[in-house]
Write a protein that holds these residues in place. Structure first.
Motif, PDB file in Angstrom:
ATOM      1  N   GLY A  10     -17.176  -4.579 -13.206  1.00 12.50           N
ATOM      2  CA  GLY A  10     -18.069  -3.464 -13.218  1.00 12.50           C
ATOM      3  C   GLY A  10     -19.768  -4.235 -13.138  1.00 12.50           C
ATOM      4  O   GLY A  10     -20.034  -5.071 -13.415  1.00 12.50           O
ATOM      5  N   SER A  11     -20.335  -3.002 -12.407  1.00 17.73           N
ATOM      6  CA  SER A  11     -21.850  -3.177 -12.223  1.00 17.73           C
ATOM      7  C   SER A  11     -22.533  -2.396 -13.688  1.00 17.73           C
ATOM      8  O   SER A  11     -22.064  -1.503 -13.869  1.00 17.73           O
ATOM      9  N   GLU A  12     -23.414  -3.259 -14.267  1.00 14.45           N
ATOM     10  CA  GLU A  12     -24.000  -2.610 -15.279  1.00 14.45           C
ATOM     11  C   GLU A  12     -25.648  -2.433 -14.882  1.00 14.45           C
ATOM     12  O   GLU A  12     -26.219  -3.555 -14.819  1.00 14.45           O
ATOM     13  N   ALA A  17     -25.598  -7.049 -18.496  1.00 14.79           N
ATOM     14  CA  ALA A  17     -24.052  -7.389 -18.510  1.00 14.79           C
ATOM     15  C   ALA A  17     -23.342  -7.019 -17.273  1.00 14.79           C
ATOM     16  O   ALA A  17     -24.023  -7.075 -16.037  1.00 14.79           O
ATOM     17  N   GLY A  18     -22.167  -7.256 -17.310  1.00 20.80           N
ATOM     18  CA  GLY A  18     -21.500  -6.679 -15.877  1.00 20.80           C
ATOM     19  C   GLY A  18     -21.691  -7.961 -14.828  1.00 20.80           C
ATOM     20  O   GLY A  18     -22.002  -8.998 -15.241  1.00 20.80           O
ATOM     21  N   VAL A  41     -21.563   1.322 -14.205  1.00 25.60           N
ATOM     22  CA  VAL A  41     -21.872   1.839 -15.552  1.00 25.60           C
ATOM     23  C   VAL A  41     -23.329   1.852 -15.539  1.00 25.60           C
ATOM     24  O   VAL A  41     -23.803   0.850 -15.202  1.00 25.60           O
ATOM     25  N   PHE A  43     -26.062   3.248 -18.249  1.00 28.54           N
ATOM     26  CA  PHE A  43     -26.479   3.892 -19.643  1.00 28.54           C
ATOM     27  C   PHE A  43     -27.368   5.165 -19.484  1.00 28.54           C
ATOM     28  O   PHE A  43     -28.322   5.118 -18.561  1.00 28.54           O
ATOM     29  N   HIS A  51     -22.659   5.213 -22.340  1.00 28.57           N
ATOM     30  CA  HIS A  51     -22.152   4.780 -21.111  1.00 28.57           C
ATOM     31  C   HIS A  51     -21.837   5.898 -20.085  1.00 28.57           C
ATOM     32  O   HIS A  51     -21.002   6.966 -20.266  1.00 28.57           O
ATOM     33  N   MET A  81     -14.798  -6.115 -16.684  1.00 25.40           N
ATOM     34  CA  MET A  81     -14.390  -4.607 -16.780  1.00 25.40           C
ATOM     35  C   MET A  81     -13.610  -4.040 -15.612  1.00 25.40           C
ATOM     36  O   MET A  81     -14.033  -4.217 -14.503  1.00 25.40           O
ATOM     37  N   VAL A 108     -12.259  -6.664 -21.449  1.00 21.52           N
ATOM     38  CA  VAL A 108     -13.037  -5.359 -21.849  1.00 21.52           C
ATOM     39  C   VAL A 108     -12.286  -4.408 -21.930  1.00 21.52           C
ATOM     40  O   VAL A 108     -11.800  -3.741 -20.973  1.00 21.52           O
ATOM     41  N   CYS A 215     -19.980 -11.346 -21.130  1.00 18.95           N
ATOM     42  CA  CYS A 215     -19.774 -11.721 -19.490  1.00 18.95           C
ATOM     43  C   CYS A 215     -20.142 -12.883 -19.217  1.00 18.95           C
ATOM     44  O   CYS A 215     -19.625 -13.434 -18.455  1.00 18.95           O
TER      45      CYS A 215
HETATM   46  O1  PXL Z   1     -20.285  -6.283 -22.186  1.00 16.58           O
HETATM   47  C1  PXL Z   1     -19.235  -5.615 -21.600  1.00 16.58           C
HETATM   48  C2  PXL Z   1     -19.380  -4.999 -20.184  1.00 16.58           C
HETATM   49  C3  PXL Z   1     -18.693  -5.432 -19.047  1.00 16.58           C
HETATM   50  N1  PXL Z   1     -18.806  -4.808 -17.986  1.00 16.58           N
HETATM   51  C4  PXL Z   1     -19.771  -3.748 -17.747  1.00 16.58           C
HETATM   52  C5  PXL Z   1     -20.302  -3.240 -18.872  1.00 16.58           C
HETATM   53  C6  PXL Z   1     -20.261  -3.675 -20.019  1.00 16.58           C
HETATM   54  C7  PXL Z   1     -20.948  -3.025 -21.199  1.00 16.58           C
HETATM   55  O2  PXL Z   1     -21.657  -2.111 -21.333  1.00 16.58           O
HETATM   56  O3  PXL Z   1     -21.136  -2.075 -18.829  1.00 16.58           O
HETATM   57  C8  PXL Z   1     -19.712  -3.232 -16.488  1.00 16.58           C
END
Ligand code: PXL
Length: 267
Positions: A10-12, A17-18, A41, A43, A51, A81, A108, A215
């Motif tokens: 996933g993109s954070e 992270a991510g 994701v 925040f 999230h 994720m 995750v 990650c």
């Molecule tokens: O750290 C776990 C994680 C992994 N992947 C994504 C996340 C997070 C935690 O926020 O957003 C995309």
């Protein structure tokens, strides 16, 4: 930079992270990275940094996997994720479509902001479909308790027991991360390869969890495996890298610091 590493994650959006952390770790360890995004994701600073989670349409995930795997010969992949049962279906199918030397799974499990019911389905789908394909799995304390079906993990012996139980679910190599959760001055991880148990221990840095550490850990293992390291050596490099990244963590406007991604210094 001829070694190529692949990540499905996933993109954070804050970059800590991510897949952002994964690709930085790949680059730092000298491998060419490519990624398939499973979800986004973001925040929410207005709601205590909860999230916000948006899955990518399954067909778009399948398309990304097709593009990456048709363009490059890949034999090592990290799975981060995934987020929904539909995503898990399409990723499992993509993985089954080719043979992998290593599938590194960072399991995750729950993303805050998801429906609890949906998260339960997601956990079940992950265990049923992705776990059997993984060769290396890196659960944290909570994930290890869930996957091993243990009420508590409080000692190094508990970490070893969790690793043995998770090994029975399929993955040949299990690294259970004690992180900040075990009492005592050291951050302890346990690596079990089906025969031998290795305890990796290093003094804790600070007393708060740092975003992106998990990650980065799995991404660094992936990069090292891509370059031909064995799993034990890859885990050692990854632990050193996360330690370095935690000691140089970024203080942010969110209530958590973000790991930075720096190759471990020699020695
Ligand atoms: O750290 C776990 C994680 C992994 N992947 C994504 C996340 C997070 C935690 O926020 O957003 C995309």
């Amino acid at each position: 930079m001829t070694n190529r590493a692949y990540v499905i994650a996933g993109s954070e959006a804050t970059g800590g992270a991510g897949i952002q952390a994964d690709l930085k770790a790949f680059q730092e360890l000298g491998v060419y990275g490519m990624g398939t995004i499973t979800c986004i994701v973001s925040f929410d600073p207005k709601k205590d940094w909860a999230h916000r989670f948006v899955p990518i349409a399954p067909q778009v995930i399948a398309d990304q996997i097709e593009a990456a795997t048709s363009c490059h010969d890949l034999d090592v992949v990290k799975i981060g994720m995934l987020g929904t049962p539909e995503t898990i279906d399409v990723v499992a199918e993509g993985l089954r479509g080719r043979s992998w030397r290593h599938v590194v799974l960072d399991p995750v499990l729950i993303c805050k902001g998801q429906e609890p019911g949906a998260a339960l389905d997601t956990d079940k789908a992950l265990t049923a479909q992705i776990l059997p394909l993984a060769t290396v799995i890196t659960p944290n304390h909570f994930e290890a308790r869930t996957l091993a079906g243990m009420e508590s993990i409080e000692t190094v012996d508990d970490l070893v027991e969790a690793a043995r139980r998770i090994h029975e679910l399929g993955p040949r190599h299990v690294v259970v991360k004690g992180g900040m959760e075990l009492p005592g001055p050291d951050a302890v991880d346990v690596y079990f390869d089906g025969e031998e148990t290795t305890v990796l221990s290093a003094p804790k840095i600070g007393n708060a969890r740092v975003s992106g550490a998990g990650c980065t850990f799995a991404a660094a293992i992936t990069a090292e495996l891509t370059k031909g390291a064995d799993v034990g050596k890859a885990v050692e490099v990854a632990k050193a890298m996360v330690r370095e990244g935690i000691s140089h963590r970024l203080v942010t406007h969110a209530p958590f610091a973000s790991v930075t991604t720096l190759a471990p210094t020699a020695g």
